[in-house]
Design an enzyme around this catalytic site. Sequence first.
Site, PDB file in Angstrom:
ATOM      1  N   LYS A 174       2.180  -4.472   6.108  1.00 48.96           N
ATOM      2  CA  LYS A 174       2.040  -4.525   5.802  1.00 48.96           C
ATOM      3  C   LYS A 174       3.771  -3.954   4.794  1.00 48.96           C
ATOM      4  CE  LYS A 174      -1.610  -4.607   2.719  1.00 48.96           C
ATOM      5  NZ  LYS A 174      -2.064  -5.541   2.374  1.00 48.96           N
ATOM      6  N   SER A 224      -0.950   3.145  10.185  1.00 53.81           N
ATOM      7  CA  SER A 224      -2.535   2.529  11.686  1.00 53.81           C
ATOM      8  C   SER A 224      -1.656   1.495  11.374  1.00 53.81           C
ATOM      9  CB  SER A 224      -3.390   2.584  10.737  1.00 53.81           C
ATOM     10  OG  SER A 224      -3.070   1.278   9.468  1.00 53.81           O
ATOM     11  N   TYR A 276      -2.912  -1.270  10.544  1.00 49.49           N
ATOM     12  CA  TYR A 276      -2.923  -2.290   9.387  1.00 49.49           C
ATOM     13  C   TYR A 276      -1.517  -1.877   7.947  1.00 49.49           C
ATOM     14  CZ  TYR A 276      -3.899  -1.923   4.840  1.00 49.49           C
ATOM     15  OH  TYR A 276      -3.414  -1.877   3.365  1.00 49.49           O
ATOM     16  N   HIS A 277      -1.766  -0.506   7.981  1.00 53.48           N
ATOM     17  CA  HIS A 277      -0.624   0.227   7.383  1.00 53.48           C
ATOM     18  C   HIS A 277       0.830  -0.350   7.921  1.00 53.48           C
ATOM     19  CE1 HIS A 277      -3.552   2.820   5.822  1.00 53.48           C
ATOM     20  NE2 HIS A 277      -3.022   2.895   4.946  1.00 53.48           N
ATOM     21  N   THR A 333       0.578  -1.227  -0.103  1.00 49.65           N
ATOM     22  CA  THR A 333       0.444  -0.130  -0.016  1.00 49.65           C
ATOM     23  C   THR A 333       0.646   1.550   0.409  1.00 49.65           C
ATOM     24  OG1 THR A 333      -1.543   1.229   1.162  1.00 49.65           O
ATOM     25  CG2 THR A 333      -0.181  -0.199   2.257  1.00 49.65           C
ATOM     26  N   TYR A 340     -12.486  14.172   6.684  1.00 49.43           N
ATOM     27  CA  TYR A 340     -11.936  14.393   8.408  1.00 49.43           C
ATOM     28  C   TYR A 340     -10.923  15.903   8.095  1.00 49.43           C
ATOM     29  CZ  TYR A 340     -13.676   9.134   8.236  1.00 49.43           C
ATOM     30  OH  TYR A 340     -14.188   8.836   8.899  1.00 49.43           O
TER      31      TYR A 340
HETATM   32  P1  NAD Z   1     -11.045  -7.746   0.970  1.00 50.28           P
HETATM   33  O1  NAD Z   1     -11.061  -7.837   2.553  1.00 50.28           O
HETATM   34  O2  NAD Z   1     -12.226  -6.899   0.163  1.00 50.28           O
HETATM   35  O3  NAD Z   1     -10.776  -8.709  -0.162  1.00 50.28           O
HETATM   36  C1  NAD Z   1      -9.799  -9.773   1.160  1.00 50.28           C
HETATM   37  C2  NAD Z   1      -9.925 -10.837   0.962  1.00 50.28           C
HETATM   38  O4  NAD Z   1      -8.929 -11.642   1.334  1.00 50.28           O
HETATM   39  C3  NAD Z   1     -11.372 -10.537   1.603  1.00 50.28           C
HETATM   40  O5  NAD Z   1     -11.885 -12.099   0.879  1.00 50.28           O
HETATM   41  C4  NAD Z   1     -10.853 -12.068   3.059  1.00 50.28           C
HETATM   42  O6  NAD Z   1     -11.817 -12.748   3.081  1.00 50.28           O
HETATM   43  C5  NAD Z   1      -9.496 -12.564   2.055  1.00 50.28           C
HETATM   44  N1  NAD Z   1      -9.113 -13.362   3.507  1.00 50.28           N
HETATM   45  C6  NAD Z   1      -8.629 -12.011   3.680  1.00 50.28           C
HETATM   46  N2  NAD Z   1      -7.199 -12.875   5.230  1.00 50.28           N
HETATM   47  C7  NAD Z   1      -7.596 -14.203   4.757  1.00 50.28           C
HETATM   48  C8  NAD Z   1      -6.831 -15.157   5.198  1.00 50.28           C
HETATM   49  N3  NAD Z   1      -6.008 -15.845   5.815  1.00 50.28           N
HETATM   50  N4  NAD Z   1      -6.630 -16.500   4.257  1.00 50.28           N
HETATM   51  C9  NAD Z   1      -7.543 -16.220   3.081  1.00 50.28           C
HETATM   52  N5  NAD Z   1      -7.910 -15.422   3.240  1.00 50.28           N
HETATM   53  C10 NAD Z   1      -8.313 -14.322   3.504  1.00 50.28           C
HETATM   54  O7  NAD Z   1      -9.409  -6.272   0.614  1.00 50.28           O
HETATM   55  P2  NAD Z   1      -9.394  -5.788  -0.846  1.00 50.28           P
HETATM   56  O8  NAD Z   1     -10.293  -4.419  -0.906  1.00 50.28           O
HETATM   57  O9  NAD Z   1      -9.868  -6.904  -2.520  1.00 50.28           O
HETATM   58  O10 NAD Z   1      -8.206  -5.894  -0.654  1.00 50.28           O
HETATM   59  C11 NAD Z   1      -7.772  -6.243  -1.272  1.00 50.28           C
HETATM   60  C12 NAD Z   1      -6.347  -6.505  -0.975  1.00 50.28           C
HETATM   61  O11 NAD Z   1      -5.555  -4.852  -1.689  1.00 50.28           O
HETATM   62  C13 NAD Z   1      -5.499  -5.949   0.649  1.00 50.28           C
HETATM   63  O12 NAD Z   1      -3.954  -6.638   0.633  1.00 50.28           O
HETATM   64  C14 NAD Z   1      -5.209  -4.891   0.982  1.00 50.28           C
HETATM   65  O13 NAD Z   1      -4.271  -4.528   1.664  1.00 50.28           O
HETATM   66  C15 NAD Z   1      -4.682  -4.435  -0.799  1.00 50.28           C
HETATM   67  N6  NAD Z   1      -4.792  -3.130  -0.559  1.00 50.28           N
HETATM   68  C16 NAD Z   1      -6.501  -2.220  -1.054  1.00 50.28           C
HETATM   69  C17 NAD Z   1      -6.709  -1.209  -2.081  1.00 50.28           C
HETATM   70  C18 NAD Z   1      -8.198  -0.372  -1.690  1.00 50.28           C
HETATM   71  O14 NAD Z   1      -8.339   0.529  -1.815  1.00 50.28           O
HETATM   72  N7  NAD Z   1      -9.265  -1.655  -1.501  1.00 50.28           N
HETATM   73  C19 NAD Z   1      -6.063  -0.317  -1.846  1.00 50.28           C
HETATM   74  C20 NAD Z   1      -4.554  -0.703  -1.988  1.00 50.28           C
HETATM   75  C21 NAD Z   1      -4.551  -1.560  -1.297  1.00 50.28           C
HETATM   76  N1  USQ Z   2     -10.987   9.773   5.362  1.00 48.25           N
HETATM   77  C1  USQ Z   2     -12.423  10.388   5.015  1.00 48.25           C
HETATM   78  N2  USQ Z   2     -13.556  10.508   4.785  1.00 48.25           N
HETATM   79  C2  USQ Z   2     -13.868   9.636   4.586  1.00 48.25           C
HETATM   80  C3  USQ Z   2     -13.156   8.986   4.847  1.00 48.25           C
HETATM   81  C4  USQ Z   2     -11.606   9.129   4.695  1.00 48.25           C
HETATM   82  O1  USQ Z   2     -11.305  12.502   5.312  1.00 48.25           O
HETATM   83  O2  USQ Z   2     -15.050   9.766   5.282  1.00 48.25           O
HETATM   84  C5  USQ Z   2      -9.596  10.622   4.287  1.00 48.25           C
HETATM   85  C6  USQ Z   2      -8.708   9.966   5.924  1.00 48.25           C
HETATM   86  O3  USQ Z   2      -8.838  10.471   6.994  1.00 48.25           O
HETATM   87  C7  USQ Z   2      -7.514   9.733   4.690  1.00 48.25           C
HETATM   88  C8  USQ Z   2      -8.130   9.495   3.144  1.00 48.25           C
HETATM   89  O4  USQ Z   2      -9.864  10.095   3.304  1.00 48.25           O
HETATM   90  O5  USQ Z   2      -6.464  10.569   4.382  1.00 48.25           O
HETATM   91  C9  USQ Z   2      -8.226   7.755   2.491  1.00 48.25           C
HETATM   92  O6  USQ Z   2      -8.591   7.194   3.559  1.00 48.25           O
HETATM   93  P1  USQ Z   2      -9.535   5.881   3.180  1.00 48.25           P
HETATM   94  O7  USQ Z   2     -10.444   5.709   4.411  1.00 48.25           O
HETATM   95  O8  USQ Z   2      -9.678   6.062   2.108  1.00 48.25           O
HETATM   96  O9  USQ Z   2      -8.280   4.758   2.995  1.00 48.25           O
HETATM   97  P2  USQ Z   2      -7.128   3.913   4.299  1.00 48.25           P
HETATM   98  O10 USQ Z   2      -7.386   4.630   5.227  1.00 48.25           O
HETATM   99  O11 USQ Z   2      -5.729   4.982   3.698  1.00 48.25           O
HETATM  100  O12 USQ Z   2      -7.206   3.116   3.198  1.00 48.25           O
HETATM  101  C10 USQ Z   2      -7.523   2.252   2.062  1.00 48.25           C
HETATM  102  C11 USQ Z   2      -7.428   0.957   1.885  1.00 48.25           C
HETATM  103  C12 USQ Z   2      -6.454   0.137   2.024  1.00 48.25           C
HETATM  104  C13 USQ Z   2      -5.433   0.431   1.424  1.00 48.25           C
HETATM  105  C14 USQ Z   2      -5.058   2.520   1.516  1.00 48.25           C
HETATM  106  C15 USQ Z   2      -4.751   2.588   0.112  1.00 48.25           C
HETATM  107  O13 USQ Z   2      -9.084   0.673   2.989  1.00 48.25           O
HETATM  108  O14 USQ Z   2      -6.286  -0.839   2.185  1.00 48.25           O
HETATM  109  O15 USQ Z   2      -4.657  -0.044   2.255  1.00 48.25           O
HETATM  110  O16 USQ Z   2      -6.611   2.615   1.193  1.00 48.25           O
HETATM  111  S1  USQ Z   2      -3.551   3.931   1.235  1.00 48.25           S
HETATM  112  O17 USQ Z   2      -3.847   5.291   1.269  1.00 48.25           O
HETATM  113  O18 USQ Z   2      -2.269   4.513  -0.400  1.00 48.25           O
HETATM  114  O19 USQ Z   2      -2.457   3.261   1.819  1.00 48.25           O
END
Ligand code: NAD
Ligand code: USQ
Length: 390
Positions: free
Chosen positions: A185, A179, A181-182, A144, A255
């Site tokens: 990664k 966070s 979470y981040h 990410t 936010y």
């Molecule tokens: P998502 O939660 O919709 O999909 C993840 C899937 O992985 C889910 O279906 C979940 O059940 C499965 N999973 C989680 N842990 C598991 C485990 N231990 N074993 C088997 N399956 C498991 O998330 P997404 O939005 O599709 O994101 C996918 C990937 O991309 C993630 O790694 C996320 O961090 C990354 N990512 C997402 C975004 C975004 O904006 N959605 C942005 C940047 C990176």
């Molecule tokens: N934000 C607002 N209002 C909202 C929601 C979010 O102002 O209602 C702000 C947040 O404070 C943040 C930004 O928008 O500054 C992005 O927030 P987000 O919830 O859209 O994204 P984030 O929490 O960073 O996470 C999402 C995905 C995560 C992925 C990440 C990419 O859930 O899986 O890793 O985007 S990145 O941000 O580049 O790390």
Amino acid sequence: MRILVLGGDGYLGWPVALHLSARSHEVVVVDNFLRRNYDLELGLGSLVPIATLQRRVARWKEVSGREIAMHVVDITDGYATKRLIEEVRPEAVIHFAEQRSAPYSMIDRAHAVHTQANNVVGTLNLLFAIAEVDPSIHLVKLGTMGEYGTPNIDIEEGYLEVTHRGRSDVVLYPKAPGSFYHLSKVHDSHNIHFACRAWGLMATDLNQGVVYGQATEETAMHPDLATRFDYDHVFGTVLNRFAVQAALGIPMTVYGKGGQTRGMLDIRDTLACVELALANPPSAGQLRVFNQFTETFGVLELAERVSKVVGGAEIAHISPPRAEAEEHYYNPAHTKLLDLGLRPHLLDDDTILSLVELGRRYGAGVDQSVMLPTIQWRRPGPPATGDAGH
Ligand code: NAD
Ligand code: USQ
């Protein structure tokens, strides 16, 4: 290619699986339905109705004539993960299977521990399975952009050339994520880097920005092929949320000041980037890093874009729930995927309108009580009821 898509039931994994299957790859999806369980745990749900994975796979066969195999495996189970790699013998593994919400990881101790255990242990199991079964498998791992945080210098793609006291070296770019979470990664990236150096594995870390959008060429072919679309304060990402809020006529939740700037991309570009990474593998022993986003936007700027498209919508500045800079320098490089031929879908009014229309179409099913943020970053939350079994 024979490709394993881990997390293939998720928002991104499912459309990627369809996209690759449509292009004649042999696709196997794996999931343990953790994401669907988070919905049950927190009382959330996708805006767009989603079919079960079994139904999705069956419908795809009917619509396209192509088979996608599915396995239910929790990749935190090291033995099951190794068995999976032995049985499928993929040429590439795309790893989406992690807990991906920053707010979820900040709920309390249990959710932070769960996030890091699930993500770090799952990736570690996968690294061992690949090394033991076949080190020539290309690991395409979703990282990410948030790993870097918002430093006051330019962000490079993965690595930084440093000169210190007259000597120079290339190091993994310093990380300051926002966070638990981040942070998971970042831990993954270091583990993958070590496995590449020690065992000669080949990996691509896709440092992806915030994704927006819902429909892809394949998911649009039948309602049973739709991917999920989250609008709640835990899993909804910023532009997807603003579009639903504008559709319902409720204020868009910026936010704080809204000067937070993030790299973003259209879901259709996620598909293209993964495909480009697969088609251009790194060499043995290399951890290659791509910054996977196409444009940067400020949060307030996004709300203003949505407002303009709908002809005026209310913007609310919410007391910031997160510990993050509300205004900052942000200049990340993102040329490597463009050099490989990525032709981005840049954010235009039609895309915004399509998301607003999705909000209007399914608006009756929206639960407005999950719109405002309740998870606070600046102090550890009290244990959530039942600790969700973590
Ligand atoms: P998502 O939660 O919709 O999909 C993840 C899937 O992985 C889910 O279906 C979940 O059940 C499965 N999973 C989680 N842990 C598991 C485990 N231990 N074993 C088997 N399956 C498991 O998330 P997404 O939005 O599709 O994101 C996918 C990937 O991309 C993630 O790694 C996320 O961090 C990354 N990512 C997402 C975004 C975004 O904006 N959605 C942005 C940047 C990176
Ligand atoms: N934000 C607002 N209002 C909202 C929601 C979010 O102002 O209602 C702000 C947040 O404070 C943040 C930004 O928008 O500054 C992005 O927030 P987000 O919830 O859209 O994204 P984030 O929490 O960073 O996470 C999402 C995905 C995560 C992925 C990440 C990419 O859930 O899986 O890793 O985007 S990145 O941000 O580049 O790390």
